[in-house]
Design a protein around this motif. Structure first.
Motif, PDB file in Angstrom:
ATOM      1  N   TYR A  89       0.838  -1.189   0.000  1.00 59.21           N
ATOM      2  CA  TYR A  89       0.000   0.000   0.000  1.00 59.21           C
ATOM      3  C   TYR A  89       0.876   1.244   0.000  1.00 59.21           C
ATOM      4  O   TYR A  89       2.018   1.221   0.451  1.00 59.21           O
ATOM      5  CB  TYR A  89      -0.897   0.013   1.246  1.00 59.21           C
ATOM      6  CG  TYR A  89      -1.832  -1.160   1.289  1.00 59.21           C
ATOM      7  CD1 TYR A  89      -3.134  -1.054   0.825  1.00 59.21           C
ATOM      8  CD2 TYR A  89      -1.405  -2.392   1.771  1.00 59.21           C
ATOM      9  CE1 TYR A  89      -3.988  -2.142   0.845  1.00 59.21           C
ATOM     10  CE2 TYR A  89      -2.253  -3.487   1.795  1.00 59.21           C
ATOM     11  CZ  TYR A  89      -3.533  -3.357   1.329  1.00 59.21           C
ATOM     12  OH  TYR A  89      -4.381  -4.436   1.332  1.00 59.21           O
ATOM     13  N   GLU A 105       0.614   5.553   0.941  1.00 57.79           N
ATOM     14  CA  GLU A 105      -0.186   6.596   1.567  1.00 57.79           C
ATOM     15  C   GLU A 105      -0.419   7.702   0.551  1.00 57.79           C
ATOM     16  O   GLU A 105       0.505   8.111  -0.151  1.00 57.79           O
ATOM     17  CB  GLU A 105       0.532   7.165   2.790  1.00 57.79           C
ATOM     18  CG  GLU A 105      -0.261   8.236   3.500  1.00 57.79           C
ATOM     19  CD  GLU A 105       0.488   8.864   4.656  1.00 57.79           C
ATOM     20  OE1 GLU A 105      -0.190   9.419   5.534  1.00 57.79           O
ATOM     21  OE2 GLU A 105       1.732   8.826   4.675  1.00 57.79           O
ATOM     22  N   ASN A 161      -4.074  16.298   3.949  1.00 50.25           N
ATOM     23  CA  ASN A 161      -5.101  15.260   3.801  1.00 50.25           C
ATOM     24  C   ASN A 161      -4.506  13.862   3.791  1.00 50.25           C
ATOM     25  O   ASN A 161      -5.068  12.941   3.200  1.00 50.25           O
ATOM     26  CB  ASN A 161      -5.912  15.509   2.529  1.00 50.25           C
ATOM     27  CG  ASN A 161      -6.591  16.854   2.545  1.00 50.25           C
ATOM     28  OD1 ASN A 161      -7.037  17.317   3.590  1.00 50.25           O
ATOM     29  ND2 ASN A 161      -6.651  17.503   1.409  1.00 50.25           N
ATOM     30  N   SER A 166      -4.618   8.159   4.119  1.00 49.84           N
ATOM     31  CA  SER A 166      -5.321   7.102   3.379  1.00 49.84           C
ATOM     32  C   SER A 166      -4.299   6.171   2.737  1.00 49.84           C
ATOM     33  O   SER A 166      -3.369   6.621   2.076  1.00 49.84           O
ATOM     34  CB  SER A 166      -6.182   7.706   2.272  1.00 49.84           C
ATOM     35  OG  SER A 166      -7.187   8.522   2.811  1.00 49.84           O
ATOM     36  N   VAL A 180      -3.813   3.118   0.035  1.00 51.25           N
ATOM     37  CA  VAL A 180      -4.454   2.462  -1.099  1.00 51.25           C
ATOM     38  C   VAL A 180      -3.478   1.447  -1.681  1.00 51.25           C
ATOM     39  O   VAL A 180      -2.254   1.630  -1.589  1.00 51.25           O
ATOM     40  CB  VAL A 180      -4.892   3.477  -2.185  1.00 51.25           C
ATOM     41  CG1 VAL A 180      -5.902   4.461  -1.614  1.00 51.25           C
ATOM     42  CG2 VAL A 180      -3.717   4.198  -2.786  1.00 51.25           C
ATOM     43  N   TYR A 217      -6.738   6.895  -8.414  1.00 51.31           N
ATOM     44  CA  TYR A 217      -6.934   8.088  -7.594  1.00 51.31           C
ATOM     45  C   TYR A 217      -6.457   9.367  -8.275  1.00 51.31           C
ATOM     46  O   TYR A 217      -6.584  10.444  -7.723  1.00 51.31           O
ATOM     47  CB  TYR A 217      -6.247   7.911  -6.240  1.00 51.31           C
ATOM     48  CG  TYR A 217      -6.907   6.810  -5.447  1.00 51.31           C
ATOM     49  CD1 TYR A 217      -7.941   7.090  -4.580  1.00 51.31           C
ATOM     50  CD2 TYR A 217      -6.525   5.480  -5.628  1.00 51.31           C
ATOM     51  CE1 TYR A 217      -8.581   6.077  -3.874  1.00 51.31           C
ATOM     52  CE2 TYR A 217      -7.153   4.462  -4.933  1.00 51.31           C
ATOM     53  CZ  TYR A 217      -8.178   4.770  -4.064  1.00 51.31           C
ATOM     54  OH  TYR A 217      -8.806   3.761  -3.388  1.00 51.31           O
ATOM     55  N   THR A 257      -6.572   3.232   9.669  1.00 44.53           N
ATOM     56  CA  THR A 257      -8.021   3.269   9.845  1.00 44.53           C
ATOM     57  C   THR A 257      -8.405   3.787  11.230  1.00 44.53           C
ATOM     58  O   THR A 257      -9.277   4.643  11.366  1.00 44.53           O
ATOM     59  CB  THR A 257      -8.623   1.864   9.630  1.00 44.53           C
ATOM     60  OG1 THR A 257      -8.263   1.420   8.326  1.00 44.53           O
ATOM     61  CG2 THR A 257     -10.129   1.881   9.756  1.00 44.53           C
ATOM     62  N   GLY A 261      -6.430   7.493  11.623  1.00 40.74           N
ATOM     63  CA  GLY A 261      -6.517   8.474  10.546  1.00 40.74           C
ATOM     64  C   GLY A 261      -5.156   8.940  10.073  1.00 40.74           C
ATOM     65  O   GLY A 261      -5.031   9.918   9.347  1.00 40.74           O
TER      66      GLY A 261
END
Length: 118
Positions: A4, A6, A14, A17, A19, A27, A51, A54
């Motif tokens: 994954y 970030e 921001n 997250s 992915v 994205y 998760t 955050g």
């Protein structure tokens, strides 16, 4: 193992997250909101931290670097001196066996970035 990355859409604030790296292109938006990504890859163990908090700021696990970025900032130096330092870094890396196939130079606006990769 799935890895994954970030991301932060719109700005670095921001962040948080994660992915799948092989879905990163999903994205990329319409060009109106910038997409930022970390230089590290993470395994599944980072998902729970991202998760629940955050953020992966406190993630205690392994971060897998994909590339190494060397940042040469101008600071109070002249453009010529900054370029000389940058060239010196490249020459030092060539002395230890890296080639132009392993390095990608970038102008950063006030200095230089050198991306080192396999």
């Amino acid at each position: 193992m799935e890895y994954y990355v970030e991301i932060a859409i719109g700005g670095p604030r921001n962040r948080g997250s994660l992915v799948p790296v092989d879905r990163l292109s999903d994205y990329i938006g319409d060009g109106k909101n910038p997409l930022y990504r970390s230089i590290y890859l993470y395994d599944e163990s980072a998902i729970e931290i991202a998760t629940s908090k955050g953020s992966i700021k406190e993630y205690p696990g392994i971060r897998y670097p994909v590339d190494i970025i060397i940042d040469i900032d101008k600071g109070d130096s002249s453009d010529e001196h900054t370029l000389d330092v940058f060239k010196g870094v490249i020459m030092d890396l060539e002395e230890v066996g890296l080639t132009s196939d392993n390095m990608r130079p970038y102008f950063s606006g006030t200095g230089y970035h050198l991306k080192i990769h396999k």
